[in-house]
Design a protein around this motif. Structure first.
Motif, mmCIF file in Angstrom:
data_model
loop_
_atom_site.group_PDB
_atom_site.id
_atom_site.type_symbol
_atom_site.label_atom_id
_atom_site.label_comp_id
_atom_site.label_asym_id
_atom_site.label_seq_id
_atom_site.Cartn_x
_atom_site.Cartn_y
_atom_site.Cartn_z
ATOM 1 N N LEU A 147 -14.084 7.813 60.417
ATOM 2 C CA LEU A 147 -12.735 7.319 60.705
ATOM 3 C C LEU A 147 -11.960 8.335 61.538
ATOM 4 C CD1 LEU A 147 -10.483 5.282 60.424
ATOM 5 C CD2 LEU A 147 -9.933 6.263 58.180
ATOM 6 N N ASP A 148 -12.171 9.631 61.287
ATOM 7 C CA ASP A 148 -11.505 10.653 62.093
ATOM 8 C C ASP A 148 -11.855 10.484 63.577
ATOM 9 O OD1 ASP A 148 -10.544 11.603 59.750
ATOM 10 O OD2 ASP A 148 -11.505 13.568 59.853
ATOM 11 N N GLN A 149 -13.135 10.265 63.855
ATOM 12 C CA GLN A 149 -13.577 10.086 65.235
ATOM 13 C C GLN A 149 -13.023 8.792 65.825
ATOM 14 O OE1 GLN A 149 -17.797 10.475 64.246
ATOM 15 N NE2 GLN A 149 -17.916 12.271 65.585
ATOM 16 N N GLN A 150 -13.008 7.729 65.027
ATOM 17 C CA GLN A 150 -12.470 6.453 65.494
ATOM 18 C C GLN A 150 -10.992 6.575 65.830
ATOM 19 O OE1 GLN A 150 -13.450 2.999 63.006
ATOM 20 N NE2 GLN A 150 -15.110 4.177 62.110
ATOM 21 N N LEU A 151 -10.245 7.285 64.992
ATOM 22 C CA LEU A 151 -8.816 7.461 65.234
ATOM 23 C C LEU A 151 -8.579 8.251 66.520
ATOM 24 C CD1 LEU A 151 -5.896 7.077 64.372
ATOM 25 C CD2 LEU A 151 -6.115 9.112 62.908
ATOM 26 N N CYS A 152 -9.365 9.288 66.743
ATOM 27 C CA CYS A 152 -9.248 10.065 67.982
ATOM 28 C C CYS A 152 -9.540 9.183 69.199
ATOM 29 C CB CYS A 152 -10.199 11.257 67.959
ATOM 30 S SG CYS A 152 -9.754 12.553 66.788
ATOM 31 N N LEU A 156 -6.809 8.209 72.169
ATOM 32 C CA LEU A 156 -7.085 8.546 73.564
ATOM 33 C C LEU A 156 -7.063 7.310 74.465
ATOM 34 C CD1 LEU A 156 -9.911 11.150 72.929
ATOM 35 C CD2 LEU A 156 -7.687 11.646 73.969
ATOM 36 N N LEU A 157 -7.675 6.212 74.007
ATOM 37 C CA LEU A 157 -7.671 4.981 74.788
ATOM 38 C C LEU A 157 -6.250 4.452 74.963
ATOM 39 C CD1 LEU A 157 -10.794 3.052 73.405
ATOM 40 C CD2 LEU A 157 -10.509 4.026 75.698
ATOM 41 N N SER A 158 -5.442 4.584 73.915
ATOM 42 C CA SER A 158 -4.056 4.125 74.000
ATOM 43 C C SER A 158 -3.261 4.981 74.978
ATOM 44 C CB SER A 158 -3.398 4.160 72.614
ATOM 45 O OG SER A 158 -4.037 3.248 71.730
ATOM 46 N N ARG A 216 -12.803 16.405 69.506
ATOM 47 C CA ARG A 216 -12.985 15.914 68.136
ATOM 48 C C ARG A 216 -13.445 14.456 68.116
ATOM 49 N NH1 ARG A 216 -11.710 18.077 63.309
ATOM 50 N NH2 ARG A 216 -11.337 16.664 61.547
ATOM 51 N N SER A 217 -13.187 13.725 69.194
ATOM 52 C CA SER A 217 -13.616 12.336 69.278
ATOM 53 C C SER A 217 -15.131 12.258 69.457
ATOM 54 C CB SER A 217 -12.920 11.648 70.456
ATOM 55 O OG SER A 217 -13.350 10.315 70.589
ATOM 56 N N CYS A 218 -15.691 11.088 69.156
ATOM 57 C CA CYS A 218 -17.114 10.869 69.394
ATOM 58 C C CYS A 218 -17.350 10.583 70.874
ATOM 59 C CB CYS A 218 -17.606 9.697 68.543
ATOM 60 S SG CYS A 218 -16.599 8.205 68.771
ATOM 61 N N GLU A 219 -18.611 10.352 71.243
ATOM 62 C CA GLU A 219 -18.937 10.123 72.651
ATOM 63 C C GLU A 219 -18.450 8.769 73.159
ATOM 64 O OE1 GLU A 219 -22.754 8.795 70.435
ATOM 65 O OE2 GLU A 219 -21.132 10.253 70.176
ATOM 66 N N CYS A 220 -18.012 7.890 72.237
ATOM 67 C CA CYS A 220 -17.622 6.533 72.631
ATOM 68 C C CYS A 220 -16.462 6.528 73.612
ATOM 69 C CB CYS A 220 -17.271 5.711 71.389
ATOM 70 S SG CYS A 220 -18.683 5.451 70.285
ATOM 71 N N TYR A 221 -15.498 7.416 73.411
ATOM 72 C CA TYR A 221 -14.363 7.457 74.332
ATOM 73 C C TYR A 221 -14.838 7.792 75.745
ATOM 74 C CZ TYR A 221 -10.448 9.225 76.986
ATOM 75 O OH TYR A 221 -9.549 9.452 77.994
#
Length: 245
Positions: A147-152, A156-158, A216-221
């Motif tokens: 969830l931490d990664q998802q929130l990051c 970022l996308l926002s 801190r975000s995952c590679e998805c961003y």
């Protein structure tokens, strides 16, 4: 809130060839997009496409029991309503404003007629490909990352769709977008605040250290951003258009 009088603050509108721009301009309608406004419901016929300029719109998948989760966000890089030129006038998703602002809308028949013209077709299809990439990566992220990664990733996308480093957003609304409990969002937000990455107070989230947030975000961003950068033009053309609301 000051009215945005330049439709080309939306990157898709900014990228229109001049002939298309001159045809679209008289038919674009300025619209206020307040927080929580529903642009279309799941299964409902869409009457317009919307081009946000300073607002952000969430595309939500709504389950039979009423639970929902965000599958994509749309801001000044794109449009809401791709179903209208993809062979359907409705979609199983709900579109709701998650960050208040402004935008423009264009009638459904206008966009369908224009889609038969080659320059617009290629531009809108590139945007659709980028949006589908975001949807797919969101599904992967929600399944495999914390969830931490998802929130990051979500923050970022926002921010990419705003011209500032602050979001007006309640934890309850974030939880609804991510499909998790509000308490879980509270805990994750506290972690980020303790690390000095964000400041959260009274429904306002300010990003203090974006590079650290990206790490801190995952590679998805990075996957989603790279695809948008590859497929879509960035920035605005020089000089404002002669537009009046």
């Amino acid at each position: 809130m000051a009215i945005t009088v330049d439709p080309r603050h939306n990157h898709l509108l900014a990228a229109l060839p001049d002939a298309e721009w001159q045809r679209w301009l008289p038919q674009l309608q300025w619209i206020e997009l307040p927080l929580g406004k529903v642009l279309h419901e799941s299964g409902a016929q869409q009457s317009h496409v919307h081009f946000p300029t300073t607002a952000i719109v969430s595309l939500l998948y709504v389950m039979e029991n009423g639970a929902s989760a965000e599958i994509a966000v749309v801001g000044n890089e794109g449009l809401v309503g791709i179903a209208l030129f993809m062979g359907s006038e409705s979609t199983p998703n709900r579109a709701v404003v998650q960050s208040a602002g402004q935008g423009f809308m264009l009638g459904a028949q206008v966009i369908k007629d224009e889609f038969t013209r080659a320059p617009v077709l290629h531009l809108l299809l590139r945007y659709t490909q980028a949006l589908i990439t975001q949807m797919a990566q969101t599904a992967v992220c929600n399944r495999h990352h914390s969830l931490d990664q998802q929130l990051c990733r979500w923050l970022l996308l926002s921010l990419d769709r705003l011209q500032c480093n602050e979001l007006v957003m309640t934890q309850e609304l974030i939880a609804n977008m991510l499909g998790v409990r509000r308490e879980s969002v509270t805990e994750s937000a506290r972690k980020l605040q303790k690390l000095g990455l964000i400041r959260y107070s009274r429904g306002r989230i300010t990003v203090l250290d974006r590079p650290a947030l990206e790490k801190r975000s995952c590679e998805c961003y990075a996957v989603v951003k790279k695809e948008y950068d590859r497929l879509l033009p960035a920035g605005l053309p020089p000089g404002p258009p002669n537009f009046r609301r």
